[in-house]
Design a protein around this motif. Sequence first.
Motif: not given
Length: 146
Positions: A65-76
């Motif tokens: 499991s991954v939670m984005l804490l800060a910033g702008e992300a993309v999951l491929d």
Amino acid sequence: MDTPTSRAQPAILRPREIPSHDRGGGASTTPLVTRSIGATGFINGITEFAAGAVIPFHSHNCEESVMLLAGEAVLDIDGQTYALRPFDTTWIPPNVTHRFRNVSNVSPMKILWIYASMNATRTVAETGETRPITAEHQESPPALKA
């Protein structure tokens, strides 16, 4: 039967006080919950991605499991691209190839990751190389016993 001396003690982990380890490609990892503090069921930590950083496609031998804490992300993942906003959380089954990318060319991105096994591994899709997650960092974050 657990005795007071054999039972693991609760811990408070302060990422700002734990050394980060360069994973290469613009990613740096800070281990949090690991065997070294007495964990037996899962491991977690924080990875910061420099501006524009992309990690290679990879898979794990356990749930993640991954939670984005800060910033702008993309999951491929599975041929699809998903934009993530802070606090969006993913669940990825074992052996599913994926990667995270920092879409900002200016700001860092930060994720909290959790693996459902003490023996979690990462297999890089391009090379087939498999390494334990714990090989990417030292197993000794300072913790305050609660």
